[in-house]
Write a protein that holds these residues in place. Structure first.
Motif, PDB file in Angstrom:
ATOM      1  N   GLN B  29       0.830  -1.209   0.000  1.00  0.00           N
ATOM      2  CA  GLN B  29       0.000   0.000   0.000  1.00  0.00           C
ATOM      3  C   GLN B  29       0.857   1.248   0.000  1.00  0.00           C
ATOM      4  N   ILE B  30       1.976   1.177   0.774  1.00  0.00           N
ATOM      5  CA  ILE B  30       2.852   2.352   0.794  1.00  0.00           C
ATOM      6  C   ILE B  30       3.433   2.577  -0.600  1.00  0.00           C
ATOM      7  N   VAL B  31       3.829   1.477  -1.256  1.00  0.00           N
ATOM      8  CA  VAL B  31       4.397   1.621  -2.602  1.00  0.00           C
ATOM      9  C   VAL B  31       3.378   2.261  -3.544  1.00  0.00           C
ATOM     10  N   VAL B  32       2.127   1.739  -3.521  1.00  0.00           N
ATOM     11  CA  VAL B  32       1.102   2.282  -4.422  1.00  0.00           C
ATOM     12  C   VAL B  32       0.833   3.738  -4.111  1.00  0.00           C
ATOM     13  N   PHE B  33       0.703   4.012  -2.813  1.00  0.00           N
ATOM     14  CA  PHE B  33       0.417   5.390  -2.425  1.00  0.00           C
ATOM     15  C   PHE B  33       1.553   6.314  -2.876  1.00  0.00           C
ATOM     16  N   GLY B  34       2.779   5.847  -2.663  1.00  0.00           N
ATOM     17  CA  GLY B  34       3.930   6.652  -3.064  1.00  0.00           C
ATOM     18  C   GLY B  34       3.942   6.905  -4.561  1.00  0.00           C
ATOM     19  N   LEU B  35       3.665   5.850  -5.320  1.00  0.00           N
ATOM     20  CA  LEU B  35       3.654   6.002  -6.782  1.00  0.00           C
ATOM     21  C   LEU B  35       2.621   7.041  -7.207  1.00  0.00           C
ATOM     22  N   ILE B  36       1.426   6.931  -6.606  1.00  0.00           N
ATOM     23  CA  ILE B  36       0.360   7.854  -7.007  1.00  0.00           C
ATOM     24  C   ILE B  36       0.703   9.272  -6.587  1.00  0.00           C
ATOM     25  N   ALA B  37       1.222   9.402  -5.371  1.00  0.00           N
ATOM     26  CA  ALA B  37       1.577  10.747  -4.899  1.00  0.00           C
ATOM     27  C   ALA B  37       2.646  11.347  -5.806  1.00  0.00           C
ATOM     28  N   TRP B  38       3.632  10.508  -6.178  1.00  0.00           N
ATOM     29  CA  TRP B  38       4.705  11.021  -7.028  1.00  0.00           C
ATOM     30  C   TRP B  38       4.154  11.433  -8.396  1.00  0.00           C
ATOM     31  N   THR B  39       3.277  10.564  -8.996  1.00  0.00           N
ATOM     32  CA  THR B  39       2.698  10.889 -10.304  1.00  0.00           C
ATOM     33  C   THR B  39       1.908  12.185 -10.215  1.00  0.00           C
ATOM     34  N   GLY B  40       1.099  12.285  -9.142  1.00  0.00           N
ATOM     35  CA  GLY B  40       0.294  13.493  -8.977  1.00  0.00           C
ATOM     36  C   GLY B  40       1.179  14.719  -8.873  1.00  0.00           C
ATOM     37  N   TYR B  41       2.236  14.604  -8.059  1.00  0.00           N
ATOM     38  CA  TYR B  41       3.141  15.748  -7.896  1.00  0.00           C
ATOM     39  C   TYR B  41       3.782  16.122  -9.228  1.00  0.00           C
ATOM     40  N   TYR B  42       4.202  15.077  -9.956  1.00  0.00           N
ATOM     41  CA  TYR B  42       4.867  15.301 -11.239  1.00  0.00           C
ATOM     42  C   TYR B  42       3.937  16.020 -12.212  1.00  0.00           C
ATOM     43  N   LEU B  43       2.693  15.545 -12.298  1.00  0.00           N
ATOM     44  CA  LEU B  43       1.736  16.148 -13.230  1.00  0.00           C
ATOM     45  C   LEU B  43       1.417  17.574 -12.821  1.00  0.00           C
ATOM     46  N   ILE B  44       1.224  17.791 -11.516  1.00  0.00           N
ATOM     47  CA  ILE B  44       0.858  19.132 -11.070  1.00  0.00           C
ATOM     48  C   ILE B  44       2.018  20.091 -11.304  1.00  0.00           C
ATOM     49  N   ALA B  45       3.238  19.619 -11.022  1.00  0.00           N
ATOM     50  CA  ALA B  45       4.403  20.483 -11.246  1.00  0.00           C
ATOM     51  C   ALA B  45       4.513  20.846 -12.720  1.00  0.00           C
ATOM     52  N   ASN B  46       4.344  19.833 -13.588  1.00  0.00           N
ATOM     53  CA  ASN B  46       4.402  20.099 -15.030  1.00  0.00           C
ATOM     54  C   ASN B  46       3.348  21.094 -15.449  1.00  0.00           C
ATOM     55  N   THR B  47       2.115  20.869 -14.943  1.00  0.00           N
ATOM     56  CA  THR B  47       1.012  21.734 -15.324  1.00  0.00           C
ATOM     57  C   THR B  47       1.296  23.171 -14.892  1.00  0.00           C
ATOM     58  N   ALA B  48       1.777  23.316 -13.635  1.00  0.00           N
ATOM     59  CA  ALA B  48       2.071  24.659 -13.148  1.00  0.00           C
ATOM     60  C   ALA B  48       3.119  25.328 -14.036  1.00  0.00           C
ATOM     61  N   ASN B  49       4.150  24.550 -14.380  1.00  0.00           N
ATOM     62  CA  ASN B  49       5.196  25.068 -15.263  1.00  0.00           C
ATOM     63  C   ASN B  49       4.639  25.530 -16.593  1.00  0.00           C
ATOM     64  N   ASN B  50       3.819  24.620 -17.198  1.00  0.00           N
ATOM     65  CA  ASN B  50       3.259  24.907 -18.519  1.00  0.00           C
ATOM     66  C   ASN B  50       2.376  26.143 -18.482  1.00  0.00           C
ATOM     67  N   LEU B  51       1.546  26.221 -17.417  1.00  0.00           N
ATOM     68  CA  LEU B  51       0.633  27.352 -17.327  1.00  0.00           C
ATOM     69  C   LEU B  51       1.431  28.647 -17.185  1.00  0.00           C
ATOM     70  N   GLN B  52       2.507  28.568 -16.374  1.00  0.00           N
ATOM     71  CA  GLN B  52       3.306  29.770 -16.158  1.00  0.00           C
ATOM     72  C   GLN B  52       3.935  30.243 -17.469  1.00  0.00           C
ATOM     73  N   SER B  53       4.480  29.265 -18.215  1.00  0.00           N
ATOM     74  CA  SER B  53       5.169  29.664 -19.443  1.00  0.00           C
ATOM     75  C   SER B  53       4.180  30.171 -20.483  1.00  0.00           C
ATOM     76  N   ARG B  54       2.899  29.750 -20.370  1.00  0.00           N
ATOM     77  CA  ARG B  54       1.905  30.268 -21.318  1.00  0.00           C
ATOM     78  C   ARG B  54       1.204  31.499 -20.778  1.00  0.00           C
ATOM     79  N   GLY B  55       1.559  31.899 -19.569  1.00  0.00           N
ATOM     80  CA  GLY B  55       0.937  33.085 -18.998  1.00  0.00           C
ATOM     81  C   GLY B  55      -0.525  32.887 -18.657  1.00  0.00           C
ATOM     82  N   MET B  56      -0.882  31.660 -18.229  1.00  0.00           N
ATOM     83  CA  MET B  56      -2.282  31.407 -17.902  1.00  0.00           C
ATOM     84  C   MET B  56      -2.431  31.194 -16.405  1.00  0.00           C
ATOM     85  N   SER B  57      -3.631  31.378 -15.925  1.00  0.00           N
ATOM     86  CA  SER B  57      -3.869  31.168 -14.500  1.00  0.00           C
ATOM     87  C   SER B  57      -5.004  30.166 -14.330  1.00  0.00           C
ATOM     88  N   VAL B  58      -5.041  29.544 -13.160  1.00  0.00           N
ATOM     89  CA  VAL B  58      -6.122  28.616 -12.859  1.00  0.00           C
ATOM     90  C   VAL B  58      -7.086  29.289 -11.900  1.00  0.00           C
TER      91      VAL B  58
END
Lengths: 451, 399
Positions: B29-58
């Motif tokens: 369970q820890i492994v699964v949770f860690g994987l999901i948390a990491w994926t979520g963090y990765y996607l959110i970080a990417n999204t934040a980066n992309n939005l910033q570079s496009r000058g968009m806000s959420v």
């Protein structure tokens, strides 16, 4: 009875029934069948008459439009309309048929697509042959290794080291698979046994039997690898893919992904571990409660935001990912339905003979559950195949997308009916055949359960 | 191994921790949770980066912004300077209205098809069988496009519209289906109340008839009195209050029809395609449901002396309903979801006006996708909640 001789005087007393009378002529033969099934009462007769009238109406309209007044030879829609304004313009379908099947794939390279279909059929066919052993291995190799070969044929271009190896492995597996099948059919012994006996390892310990097979495979791999090095196909970008070919690529990948992913998700949903269960339930319920088109839109609009800068997903890849996720969620519920139908005693019995979780699932539960699930699995495959048409909405040129493109072509503008009818027939044949086959399979596999 | 270990792990404390099911389960369970948390963090970080570079806000601020486009048809009134949030609501109402009508018609047609499939008449059951096979084995999107491009786009222009019934009330042309629109007068509310009273009265009469039958065994049919009440009372009140209902009849003025109600061609095509496609599934469900009731039930009912119509109504249908309703409700859910294919023919449903037009204009992909999915999930969850309530209701009766 024959050995008991009856006295001749008693013979006269034996009761001899008259031969039974034939059934009334009105209940047998064609007339009887008609009376039973079509004209059994006044209301039934009325329904029959109305039914025949409906069939007549539809058939005559179809015949009138599609055959009598149809134009079979023309170069533009204008010509069609000049020849017969109220008939079908099949000429348009003939002109565009190639495009409906292959999309904008270059004419000269279309043999590649057709060849991969033939290879797939040839690869899978031995599964239905009698007297062939290792059918599971043949089927699995067709599902796991074939996609690399097909993918290279479709895409072409330079191969990197990974594709170089995988394409060689795929070609080798196909050749070995058919060598095995032919050996089985002719001598009754499989490829493995033949290699072992030819190499003289037959008398030695069982553990040594794998060496000649590995050596044989390695030699074969080196030969194939050497043969195909330097052989390349022209590169064809995915934006040229289209038509039925694209529909099959997307739904094929979706189907191949859905079953294993669905099994994992279904097991996760029934797991005792709360974290895994919650994750699986959330994934399944989220994707099942929204329409596919929203998932496709999400894929095309949100994936570019999710991915790191510089990495670009093309539309086809996004659509395939969306279809895979969507179909996995549906498959998970199908699999769960099958798992629930398995008696608890089966789990307990498997545990009692000392099987762990995965052996229990693989050897006891899944074989029974999959058998029960066949109609539903095929049902979801049919659904997926039909749903693949939605990718035309996000701008891919699948069969429906090509039809739209045809009706906007200046020379064939407004040609809707005929291509749509053709596409409907293609889909109908595919889906109907699948559902009929699943019913046949269900019957065949269910033979053991029938009393 | 898992089950075997359960017994051993407690007894032999010295066995390896790796083989203990509890530790393993926590570890997975820890492994699964860690994987999901990491994926979520990765996607959110990417999204934040992309939005910033496009000058968009959420954020949901854009919802109050002016939409600036017009919507072809809507149940509620819509003007181009309305906000995006109003577009969202328009989309929802348009989706719900088309799904609602389609669900009702699908259910009716589905019962019809299912009963035809079970007909003893060979021709009728085969016709229904082919109807089902042909419709189920072709894609819905193809059918929708066929109805739209192949039928409703080829209708004549308003001047040559088809007149249904010849009474100059219902017209069909390439602008849509025109029909008289009811315009309630001032005192119409009295009639509405009369209708409600009549429905309550009919329910009461039926209950009373059942009570009398249970108490005394005598059966007095409540059907005719109820029908008389349902029709008579509203009509009497309606005329007594001076017929307070007018009709606005569509009339050809210039090149187009004015007045009356209009259903646009896209909605007609969508409705017909949805109803016909799903009726084939509904028909199979009805057939399977009726077949699931054992034939012994029919025979038992006949041997008790019930006539065939009562057997069907009192014995077969109630038991068949138990098997029909759960799949039927998930079919309704499918109708709601499949109505999103409206986008292919330009009917302004939520996906079309909000997920496509508004998204392309405002660029707020994350918020809009989330809002649309939220809508569909709400509908889906409420339908499955209703299904669970029904299932409990049915299960209580089982012995």
């Amino acid at each position: 009875m024959t050995d008991i001789q009856a006295p001749s005087d008693r013979e006269l007393l034996i009761f001899k029934p008259k031969p039974s009378q034939p059934p009334p002529p009105a209940t047998t033969g064609l007339i009887g069948w008609l009376r039973m099934n079509l004209f059994s009462s006044v209301s039934n007769t009325l329904l029959t008459v109305i039914g025949f009238y409906l069939i007549y109406l539809v058939a005559s309209a179809v015949n009138h439009w599609g055959i009598e007044l149809a134009v079979w030879n023309a170069d533009t829609r204008r010509e069609c309309l000049d020849q017969s304004p109220y008939g079908a313009c099949w000429a348009g379908v003939f002109v565009w048929f190639n495009r409906f099947i292959y999309g904008r794939y270059p004419d000269l390279e279309q043999w590649r697509v057709s060849l991969t279909w033939v290879i797939f059929a040839a690869w899978m066919a031995p599964v239905w042959f009698p007297r062939v052993t290792s059918k599971v291995a043949i089927g699995l190799s067709a599902i796991l290794i074939y996609p690399f070969l097909a993918g290279y044929f479709y895409l072409g271009g330079e191969r990197n080291w990974f594709m170089e190896i995988m394409v060689s492995v795929a070609i080798l597996s196909f050749v070995l698979c058919w060598a095995h099948v032919l050996l089985c059919l002719i001598t009754g012994r499989g490829l493995g046994t033949t290699i072992i006996s030819l190499s003289g390892y037959a008398g030695k310990h069982d553990k040594t039997h794998k060496y000649p097979i590995i050596a044989f495979g390695a030699v074969g791999f080196v030969i194939v690898y050497a043969l195909i090095s330097g052989w390349t196909l022209k590169e064809i970008g995915t934006n040229n893919w289209g038509g039925l070919f694209l529909t099959l690529v997307i739904s094929g990948i979706g189907i191949a992904f859905a079953l294993p992913a669905g099994i994992v998700l279904a097991l996760g949903r029934r797991s005792k571990m709360p974290v895994i269960r919650v994750v699986c339930v959330a994934f399944i319920e989220l994707l099942r409660s929204v329409p596919l088109i929203t998932v496709l839109f999400m894929a095309t609009t949100m994936f570019p935001l999710f991915l790191p800068e510089g990495l670009v997903f093309n539309k086809l890849a996004s659509a395939i990912v969306a279809v895979c996720l969507f179909s996995a969620a549906y498959m998970a519920e199908t699999v769960r339905g099958g798992l629930q139908a398995i008696n608890k005693g089966q789990y307990e019995a498997a545990a009692a003979i000392g099987l762990g979780y995965w052996p229990m699932m693989a050897l006891i539960i899944m074989p029974q559950a999959l058998k029960l699930m066949i109609p539903n699995i095929v049902g979801s495959f049919i659904g997926l195949f039909k749903d693949t048409t939605l990718v035309s909405i996000i701008g891919l040129y699948d069969m429906l997308g090509m039809i739209k493109a045809v009706s906007q072509n200046p020379q064939w503008i407004g040609l809707h009916h005929e291509p749509l009818v053709t596409a409907a027939m293609i889909f109908f044949i595919g889906c109907f055949a699948m559902s009929k086959y699943s019913r046949h399979l269900e019957k065949k596999l269910g033979q053991g359960d029938r009393r | 191994m898992a089950v075997a270990d359960k017994g051993l792990s407690g007894a032999s404390a010295g066995s390896s921790i790796l083989n203990d099911e509890r530790y393993r389960s926590v570890f997975y369970q820890i492994v699964v949770f860690g994987l999901i948390a990491w994926t979520g963090y990765y996607l959110i970080a990417n999204t934040a980066n992309n939005l910033q570079s496009r000058g968009m806000s959420v954020g949901l601020d854009f919802l109050s912004g002016e939409a600036g486009f017009s919507i072809a048809w809507s149940l509620l009134e819509f003007k181009p300077n309305d906000s995006y949030f109003w577009v969202y609501l328009i989309g929802i109402t348009n989706t719900l209205i088309v799904s609602f009508i389609a669900i009702i018609l699908t259910t009716i047609l589905g019962f019809f098809v299912g009963i035809m499939r079970l007909s003893s008449n060979w021709l009728v059951s085969n016709l229904a069988g082919w109807y089902v096979e042909i419709l189920r084995n072709t894609p819905l999107l193809l059918q929708i496009i066929f109805w739209y491009l192949g039928v409703f786009s080829l209708l004549p222009r308003p001047k040559q519209s088809l007149d249904f019934g010849g009474a100059e009330l219902f017209f069909l042309n390439n602008r849509g289906f025109y029909m008289p629109k009811a315009v309630p007068g001032e005192l119409f509310w009295i009639t509405v109340i009369a209708i409600l009273v009549a429905i309550a009265g009919a329910i009461y009469l039926t209950h009373r008839s059942n009570r009398i039958q249970e108490a005394t065994g005598e059966y007095h049919s409540a059907f005719w009195p109820s029908l008389a009440l349902l029709i008579g009372l509203p009509l009497a009140v309606f005329f007594a209050s001076g017929s307070p209902l007018g009709f606005e009849i569509p009339a050809l003025k210039g090149f187009n029809f004015r007045g009356g109600g209009r259903i646009p061609p896209a909605m007609c095509a969508l409705l017909i395609a949805l109803v016909i496609y799903h009726s084939s599934y509904a028909g199979e469900m009805v057939r399977a449901g009726i077949m699931s009731v054992s034939h012994g039930q029919t025979e038992a009912s006949y041997s008790l002396g019930l006539k065939p119509s009562w057997t069907m109504r009192l014995v077969i249908i109630p038991q068949a309903m138990r098997a029909i309703i759960p799949p039927m409700i998930s079919l309704w859910m499918n109708v709601v979801k499949n109505s999103s294919l409206a986008i292919a023919i330009g009917y302004p449903d939520i996906v079309s006006v909000f997920m496509q037009t508004s998204l392309n204009q405002s660029g707020h992909a994350i918020e809009i996708v989330a809002m649309v999915m939220l809508f569909y999930m709400t509908v889906s969850l409420s339908i499955s909640a209703a299904l669970n309530v029904y299932n409990k209701h049915v299960q209580l009766k089982e012995r």
